[in-house]
Design a protein around this motif. Structure first.
Motif, PDB file in Angstrom:
ATOM      1  N   MET A   1      20.614  24.056  15.510  1.00  0.00           N
ATOM      2  CA  MET A   1      21.615  23.200  16.146  1.00  0.00           C
ATOM      3  C   MET A   1      22.991  23.794  15.852  1.00  0.00           C
ATOM      4  SD  MET A   1      22.342  19.103  15.555  1.00  0.00           S
ATOM      5  CE  MET A   1      20.735  18.578  16.073  1.00  0.00           C
ATOM      6  N   THR A   2      23.809  23.890  16.867  1.00  0.00           N
ATOM      7  CA  THR A   2      25.151  24.445  16.677  1.00  0.00           C
ATOM      8  C   THR A   2      26.039  23.443  15.953  1.00  0.00           C
ATOM      9  OG1 THR A   2      25.981  23.586  18.754  1.00  0.00           O
ATOM     10  CG2 THR A   2      24.938  25.756  18.813  1.00  0.00           C
ATOM     11  N   ASN A   3      27.149  23.933  15.442  1.00  0.00           N
ATOM     12  CA  ASN A   3      28.096  23.048  14.761  1.00  0.00           C
ATOM     13  C   ASN A   3      28.610  21.960  15.692  1.00  0.00           C
ATOM     14  OD1 ASN A   3      27.827  24.440  12.392  1.00  0.00           O
ATOM     15  ND2 ASN A   3      29.676  25.641  12.662  1.00  0.00           N
ATOM     16  N   ILE A   4      28.875  22.326  16.948  1.00  0.00           N
ATOM     17  CA  ILE A   4      29.391  21.347  17.897  1.00  0.00           C
ATOM     18  C   ILE A   4      28.347  20.272  18.170  1.00  0.00           C
ATOM     19  CG2 ILE A   4      30.151  21.025  20.285  1.00  0.00           C
ATOM     20  CD1 ILE A   4      31.453  23.806  20.073  1.00  0.00           C
ATOM     21  N   ALA A   5      27.109  20.696  18.376  1.00  0.00           N
ATOM     22  CA  ALA A   5      26.037  19.727  18.632  1.00  0.00           C
ATOM     23  C   ALA A   5      25.823  18.831  17.411  1.00  0.00           C
ATOM     24  CB  ALA A   5      24.750  20.444  19.007  1.00  0.00           C
ATOM     25  N   ALA A   8      28.630  16.318  17.259  1.00  0.00           N
ATOM     26  CA  ALA A   8      28.427  15.293  18.293  1.00  0.00           C
ATOM     27  C   ALA A   8      27.319  14.338  17.891  1.00  0.00           C
ATOM     28  CB  ALA A   8      28.090  15.962  19.626  1.00  0.00           C
ATOM     29  N   PHE A   9      26.254  14.848  17.293  1.00  0.00           N
ATOM     30  CA  PHE A   9      25.155  14.016  16.821  1.00  0.00           C
ATOM     31  C   PHE A   9      25.646  13.027  15.758  1.00  0.00           C
ATOM     32  CE2 PHE A   9      21.580  13.378  13.868  1.00  0.00           C
ATOM     33  CZ  PHE A   9      20.636  12.848  14.730  1.00  0.00           C
ATOM     34  N   ILE A  10      26.449  13.515  14.825  1.00  0.00           N
ATOM     35  CA  ILE A  10      27.001  12.657  13.778  1.00  0.00           C
ATOM     36  C   ILE A  10      27.919  11.598  14.375  1.00  0.00           C
ATOM     37  CG2 ILE A  10      28.558  12.611  11.777  1.00  0.00           C
ATOM     38  CD1 ILE A  10      27.369  15.370  11.028  1.00  0.00           C
ATOM     39  N   ALA A  11      28.779  12.010  15.298  1.00  0.00           N
ATOM     40  CA  ALA A  11      29.735  11.078  15.910  1.00  0.00           C
ATOM     41  C   ALA A  11      29.016   9.999  16.712  1.00  0.00           C
ATOM     42  CB  ALA A  11      30.714  11.831  16.805  1.00  0.00           C
ATOM     43  N   LEU A  12      28.022  10.388  17.489  1.00  0.00           N
ATOM     44  CA  LEU A  12      27.287   9.396  18.280  1.00  0.00           C
ATOM     45  C   LEU A  12      26.522   8.419  17.392  1.00  0.00           C
ATOM     46  CD1 LEU A  12      25.974  11.583  21.212  1.00  0.00           C
ATOM     47  CD2 LEU A  12      27.724   9.804  21.295  1.00  0.00           C
ATOM     48  N   GLY A  13      25.953   8.924  16.316  1.00  0.00           N
ATOM     49  CA  GLY A  13      25.251   8.045  15.380  1.00  0.00           C
ATOM     50  C   GLY A  13      26.199   7.050  14.732  1.00  0.00           C
ATOM     51  N   GLU A  58      38.566  15.123  14.155  1.00  0.00           N
ATOM     52  CA  GLU A  58      39.413  16.213  13.670  1.00  0.00           C
ATOM     53  C   GLU A  58      38.766  17.562  13.963  1.00  0.00           C
ATOM     54  OE1 GLU A  58      41.243  17.890   9.477  1.00  0.00           O
ATOM     55  OE2 GLU A  58      40.684  15.775   9.622  1.00  0.00           O
ATOM     56  N   TYR A  59      37.450  17.643  13.774  1.00  0.00           N
ATOM     57  CA  TYR A  59      36.733  18.885  14.060  1.00  0.00           C
ATOM     58  C   TYR A  59      36.895  19.261  15.532  1.00  0.00           C
ATOM     59  CZ  TYR A  59      32.887  22.094  14.922  1.00  0.00           C
ATOM     60  OH  TYR A  59      32.146  23.163  15.330  1.00  0.00           O
ATOM     61  N   PHE A  60      36.662  18.290  16.424  1.00  0.00           N
ATOM     62  CA  PHE A  60      36.772  18.570  17.854  1.00  0.00           C
ATOM     63  C   PHE A  60      38.214  18.901  18.260  1.00  0.00           C
ATOM     64  CE2 PHE A  60      32.741  16.040  18.208  1.00  0.00           C
ATOM     65  CZ  PHE A  60      31.964  17.112  18.627  1.00  0.00           C
ATOM     66  N   ALA A  61      39.173  18.253  17.634  1.00  0.00           N
ATOM     67  CA  ALA A  61      40.572  18.506  17.963  1.00  0.00           C
ATOM     68  C   ALA A  61      40.992  19.923  17.565  1.00  0.00           C
ATOM     69  CB  ALA A  61      41.469  17.493  17.269  1.00  0.00           C
ATOM     70  N   ASN A  62      40.351  20.484  16.562  1.00  0.00           N
ATOM     71  CA  ASN A  62      40.712  21.819  16.092  1.00  0.00           C
ATOM     72  C   ASN A  62      39.973  22.945  16.801  1.00  0.00           C
ATOM     73  OD1 ASN A  62      42.668  21.093  14.171  1.00  0.00           O
ATOM     74  ND2 ASN A  62      41.075  20.504  12.737  1.00  0.00           N
TER      75      ASN A  62
END
Length: 80
Positions: A1-5, A8-13, A58-62
């Motif tokens: 699983m990529t870092n982005i995925a 996203a998995f953590i955020a959706l959960g 923050e991760y997505f914003a960076n």
């Protein structure tokens, strides 16, 4: 699983758990069963989930877009 995925998995959960918490809190409140201790516990759990969302945001914003050459911007023509 990529870092982005993974992010996203953590955020959706976290978002899903926040929704469940809100529904449970509203149901307990509506039934008159929301004690101060339960409200405090729900608030603490909500803070943990919000923290997870904040870290993901923050991760997505960076993230910076990759310039793979698929899109080459062209200058816009001047309007007269």
């Amino acid at each position: 699983m990529t870092n982005i995925a993974h992010a996203a998995f953590i955020a959706l959960g976290a978002q899903r758990r926040l929704h469940v918490l809100s529904c449970a809190e509203r149901q307990l409140h509506g039934q008159g069963q929301l004690s101060p201790a339960a409200a405090h516990g729900i608030g603490a759990y909500r803070a943990v989930e919000r923290s997870s969302l904040d870290v993901c945001a923050e991760y997505f914003a960076n993230l910076t877009p990759a310039n793979d050459g698929a899109f080459a911007p062209t200058p816009e023509p001047e309007l007269a």
